[in-house]
Design a protein around this motif. Structure first.
Motif, PDB file in Angstrom:
ATOM      1  N   TRP A   7      43.597  48.508  45.032  1.00 46.38           N
ATOM      2  CA  TRP A   7      43.082  49.354  42.964  1.00 46.38           C
ATOM      3  C   TRP A   7      43.402  47.833  42.175  1.00 46.38           C
ATOM      4  CZ3 TRP A   7      40.786  53.773  43.088  1.00 46.38           C
ATOM      5  CH2 TRP A   7      40.648  54.973  43.553  1.00 46.38           C
ATOM      6  N   GLU A   8      42.362  48.032  41.238  1.00 42.79           N
ATOM      7  CA  GLU A   8      42.490  47.459  40.197  1.00 42.79           C
ATOM      8  C   GLU A   8      44.210  47.634  40.029  1.00 42.79           C
ATOM      9  OE1 GLU A   8      39.470  48.035  37.003  1.00 42.79           O
ATOM     10  OE2 GLU A   8      40.404  46.239  36.018  1.00 42.79           O
ATOM     11  N   ASP A  50      46.798  41.030  40.214  1.00 45.30           N
ATOM     12  CA  ASP A  50      46.146  41.592  38.779  1.00 45.30           C
ATOM     13  C   ASP A  50      44.647  41.299  39.318  1.00 45.30           C
ATOM     14  OD1 ASP A  50      44.795  40.995  35.649  1.00 45.30           O
ATOM     15  OD2 ASP A  50      45.713  42.866  36.773  1.00 45.30           O
ATOM     16  N   SER A  51      44.475  41.766  40.811  1.00 45.40           N
ATOM     17  CA  SER A  51      43.115  42.224  41.309  1.00 45.40           C
ATOM     18  C   SER A  51      42.160  43.138  40.233  1.00 45.40           C
ATOM     19  CB  SER A  51      43.107  43.020  42.591  1.00 45.40           C
ATOM     20  OG  SER A  51      43.767  41.897  43.269  1.00 45.40           O
ATOM     21  N   GLN A  52      41.027  42.321  40.705  1.00 48.05           N
ATOM     22  CA  GLN A  52      39.697  43.324  39.509  1.00 48.05           C
ATOM     23  C   GLN A  52      38.389  43.009  40.835  1.00 48.05           C
ATOM     24  OE1 GLN A  52      40.133  42.835  36.085  1.00 48.05           O
ATOM     25  NE2 GLN A  52      42.376  42.834  36.803  1.00 48.05           N
ATOM     26  N   PRO A  53      38.084  44.247  40.279  1.00 42.33           N
ATOM     27  CA  PRO A  53      36.531  44.335  41.001  1.00 42.33           C
ATOM     28  C   PRO A  53      35.831  43.196  41.445  1.00 42.33           C
ATOM     29  CG  PRO A  53      36.578  45.856  39.763  1.00 42.33           C
ATOM     30  CD  PRO A  53      37.609  45.155  39.483  1.00 42.33           C
ATOM     31  N   SER A 110      35.929  41.044  44.286  1.00 43.11           N
ATOM     32  CA  SER A 110      36.143  41.908  46.497  1.00 43.11           C
ATOM     33  C   SER A 110      34.475  41.115  46.650  1.00 43.11           C
ATOM     34  CB  SER A 110      35.257  43.188  45.673  1.00 43.11           C
ATOM     35  OG  SER A 110      35.947  44.468  45.584  1.00 43.11           O
ATOM     36  N   VAL A 170      38.947  45.593  45.799  1.00 43.73           N
ATOM     37  CA  VAL A 170      38.926  46.018  44.843  1.00 43.73           C
ATOM     38  C   VAL A 170      37.965  47.677  44.065  1.00 43.73           C
ATOM     39  CG1 VAL A 170      40.052  44.732  42.631  1.00 43.73           C
ATOM     40  CG2 VAL A 170      40.043  44.267  44.552  1.00 43.73           C
ATOM     41  N   HIS A 171      38.969  48.592  44.087  1.00 44.84           N
ATOM     42  CA  HIS A 171      38.729  50.046  43.647  1.00 44.84           C
ATOM     43  C   HIS A 171      38.704  49.718  41.879  1.00 44.84           C
ATOM     44  CE1 HIS A 171      36.705  50.927  47.386  1.00 44.84           C
ATOM     45  NE2 HIS A 171      37.334  51.473  47.340  1.00 44.84           N
ATOM     46  N   PRO A 172      38.014  49.815  41.242  1.00 43.60           N
ATOM     47  CA  PRO A 172      38.703  50.160  39.957  1.00 43.60           C
ATOM     48  C   PRO A 172      38.711  51.684  39.146  1.00 43.60           C
ATOM     49  CG  PRO A 172      35.710  50.461  40.001  1.00 43.60           C
ATOM     50  CD  PRO A 172      36.316  50.204  40.808  1.00 43.60           C
TER      51      PRO A 172
END
Lengths: 114, 114
Positions: B14-15, B79-82, B85, B112-114
């Motif tokens: 997840w985001e 802090d993954s962001q869409p 992806s 990466v899901h928002p």
């Protein structure tokens, strides 16, 4: 900015036909590489070159030839294309020729052999 | 025999979470480990790399942790962001008879899901 240009972007070929994929780099890098990318296999090295006039076999060279007529150009040749060679092909140039080499990839050529 | 292994073919987070992509290798002669990022329809591009003399390399939200004794490394995306992806390739190269050509893993597809 490093630039590696592949042509064509898409190609449809017939079984038994000859296919030539072209790659041009403006980075003045000595090393150039041809990879194919398939689902489940990642990037596999077909042929590579250390400079004009040189070609070396990679990990999966069968069915492919390579040609490096100049520093800028590196071609991949399928003399007798087969459906198993349907794939996305990437050309890359390498900036160091040593253990810290960075690869700069083109956008790829999608080849379909019918 | 696969010399560079990526343990997951795909990963979903997840985001805002930290994505962890794992990689292991077999050849003790490998001493340079780049990670490449590939977006759909494009060629791979170098994201971050580490030498075997280091155990950590950080660049913004991206960090490589390296364990030479265990022959494994991981890429952490904080802090993954869409927009992160993409498919991530772990690669390795080393001074094997003067041949530095890189070996790639099969890649991990990160969503990466928002």
């Amino acid at each position: 900015e490093a630039a590696v240009t592949q042509s064509p972007r898409n190609k449809v070929a017939v079984t038994g036909g000859k296919v030539t994929l072209s790659c041009n780099q403006t980075n003045n890098h000595n090393n150039m590489y041809w990879y194919r990318q398939d689902t489940g296999h990642g990037l596999r090295l077909i042929h590579y070159s250390y400079g004009a006039g040189s070609t070396e076999k990679g990990d999966i060279p069968d069915g492919y030839k390579a040609s490096r007529p100049s520093q800028e150009n590196f071609s991949l040749i399928l003399e007798l294309a087969t459906p198993s060679q349907t794939s996305v092909y990437f050309c890359a140039s390498g900036d160091a020729g040593g253990p810290n080499e960075r690869l700069f990839f083109g956008h790829g050529t999608k080849l379909s052999v019918l | 025999q696969q010399q560079v292994r990526q343990s997951s073919q795909s990963l979903t987070v997840w985001e805002g979470e930290t994505a962890i992509l794992n990689c292991s290798y077999e050849n003790s002669a490998f001493d340079y480990f780049p990670w490449y990022q590939q977006f759909p329809g494009e060629g791979p591009a170098l994201l971050i790399a580490i030498r075997s003399v280091s155990d950590k390399k950080e660049d913004g939200r991206f960090t490589i942790f390296f364990n030479k004794r265990e022959k494994n490394l991981s890429l952490h995306i904080k802090d993954s962001q869409p927009g992160d992806s993409a498919t991530y390739f772990c690669a390795a190269s080393g001074a094997s008879g003067g041949n530095y050509k890189p070996t790639f893993g099969k890649g991990t597809s990160l969503v990466v899901h928002p």
